[in-house]
Design an enzyme around this catalytic site. Structure first.
Site, mmCIF file in Angstrom:
data_model
loop_
_atom_site.group_PDB
_atom_site.id
_atom_site.type_symbol
_atom_site.label_atom_id
_atom_site.label_comp_id
_atom_site.label_asym_id
_atom_site.label_seq_id
_atom_site.Cartn_x
_atom_site.Cartn_y
_atom_site.Cartn_z
ATOM 1 C CE LYS A 19 53.858 42.071 -17.162
ATOM 2 N NZ LYS A 19 53.824 40.864 -17.990
ATOM 3 N NE ARG A 133 59.443 33.782 -16.816
ATOM 4 C CZ ARG A 133 58.435 34.622 -16.588
ATOM 5 N NH1 ARG A 133 58.525 35.864 -16.997
ATOM 6 N NH2 ARG A 133 57.353 34.219 -15.984
ATOM 7 N NE ARG A 166 56.191 32.922 -12.922
ATOM 8 C CZ ARG A 166 55.619 34.076 -13.250
ATOM 9 N NH1 ARG A 166 56.317 35.192 -13.142
ATOM 10 N NH2 ARG A 166 54.393 34.126 -13.688
ATOM 11 N NE ARG A 177 51.857 32.987 -17.033
ATOM 12 C CZ ARG A 177 53.190 32.896 -17.055
ATOM 13 N NH1 ARG A 177 53.776 31.739 -17.288
ATOM 14 N NH2 ARG A 177 53.925 33.947 -16.820
HETATM 15 P P1 AMP Z 1 53.009 37.465 -13.002
HETATM 16 O O1 AMP Z 1 54.142 37.160 -12.071
HETATM 17 O O2 AMP Z 1 52.744 38.933 -13.123
HETATM 18 O O3 AMP Z 1 53.145 36.781 -14.330
HETATM 19 O O4 AMP Z 1 51.698 36.854 -12.310
HETATM 20 C C1 AMP Z 1 51.598 35.472 -12.002
HETATM 21 C C2 AMP Z 1 50.151 35.087 -11.818
HETATM 22 O O5 AMP Z 1 49.586 35.809 -10.710
HETATM 23 C C3 AMP Z 1 49.224 35.403 -12.995
HETATM 24 O O6 AMP Z 1 49.241 34.402 -13.987
HETATM 25 C C4 AMP Z 1 47.866 35.484 -12.290
HETATM 26 O O7 AMP Z 1 47.380 34.205 -11.967
HETATM 27 C C5 AMP Z 1 48.238 36.169 -10.975
HETATM 28 N N1 AMP Z 1 48.171 37.650 -11.092
HETATM 29 C C6 AMP Z 1 49.193 38.545 -10.966
HETATM 30 N N2 AMP Z 1 48.766 39.798 -11.111
HETATM 31 C C7 AMP Z 1 47.436 39.717 -11.339
HETATM 32 C C8 AMP Z 1 46.415 40.685 -11.594
HETATM 33 N N3 AMP Z 1 46.693 41.997 -11.649
HETATM 34 N N4 AMP Z 1 45.153 40.227 -11.777
HETATM 35 C C9 AMP Z 1 44.852 38.926 -11.713
HETATM 36 N N5 AMP Z 1 45.762 37.962 -11.507
HETATM 37 C C10 AMP Z 1 47.049 38.348 -11.315
#
Ligand code: AMP
Length: 220
Positions: A19, A133, A166, A177
């Site tokens: 994404k 990654r 990360r 996750r």
């Molecule tokens: P991502 O970079 O999109 O994988 O997000 C990293 C982390 O941020 C996720 O594992 C959640 O802990 C938090 N996070 C990001 N977007 C959201 C969301 N829309 N709702 C809740 N937690 C979020």
């Protein structure tokens, strides 16, 4: 997709489906902002203040931050001027409540409805995709040891910054996750399907191939 000059796009998919990479490419292609709640939250976490410490404990476990907090963050960002000509949501909404809050906001602000693209990758591929990654802390580009390696080991091809892994790309956290995705986010496929606003694309293969599928789903 309806031909329109305003593209309000939401890329939906499990962690590791690409994404972030595809949103970044689409953002450059359409010249509209990529709104990544994950990136915004990571910046807040880096501050190390009381909220940052709370976020770190949630994010480092692979859990979702509270709906109210992340929805406020996204809504405030969507109010900014550059979103008037369209936007790409990356990682938001992730729960039914977030989707409802977003719908109400878009309606109230008279945005055109969202066009949702589901990037579909077998769940069994996600651990491998996430484990190797790396990303650039400067420009946000993503790399992968196997599928998309940088020209120089550990260095961004574009800004030459040292690549980082990360903290939540750890096998145990990845598992959590994925669990959260299946429980909270995957039901949104049905939510948007009922609204007739979702297009599913195959997320396997080369980044450029997937990007072309995304463009085709947008009739571009
Ligand atoms: P991502 O970079 O999109 O994988 O997000 C990293 C982390 O941020 C996720 O594992 C959640 O802990 C938090 N996070 C990001 N977007 C959201 C969301 N829309 N709702 C809740 N937690 C979020």
């Amino acid at each position: 997709m309806m031909k329109t000059s305003q593209h309000n796009i939401y890329l939906l998919g499990a962690p590791g489906t690409g994404k972030g990479t595809q949103s970044h490419n689409l953002s450059s292609f359409l010249n509209i902002p990529q709104i990544s709640t994950g990136d915004m939250l990571r910046k807040m976490r880096e501050k190390g203040d009381e909220l940052g410490i709370r976020l770190a404990s949630i994010m480092n476990r692979g859990d979702l931050v509270p709906d109210e907090l992340v929805s406020e963050l996204a809504k405030n960002r969507l109010e900014e001027e550059d979103c008037k000509k369209g936007f790409i949501l990356d990682g938001f909404p992730r729960t039914k409540l977030q989707a409802e809050i977003l719908d109400a906001f878009l309606n109230q602000k008279k945005f055109l409805p969202l066009f949702v693209i589901l990037i579909d990758v077998p769940i069994s591929d996600l651990q491998t995709r996430l484990s190797g990654r790396m990303s650039c802390p400067k420009c946000g580009r993503s790399y992968h040891q196997l599928y998309n390696s940088p020209k120089e080991l550990g260095q961004c091809d574009f800004c030459l910054a040292k690549l980082v892994t990360r903290s939540d790309d750890d096998p145990v956290v990845i598992e959590q996750r994925i669990k959260n995705y299946l429980r909270e986010t995957e039901p949104l496929v049905h939510y948007y399907f009922k609204k007739n606003a979702i297009s599913r694309i195959d997320g396997s293969g080369q980044i450029q191939e997937v990007f072309e599928r995304i463009l085709a789903s947008l009739s571009l």
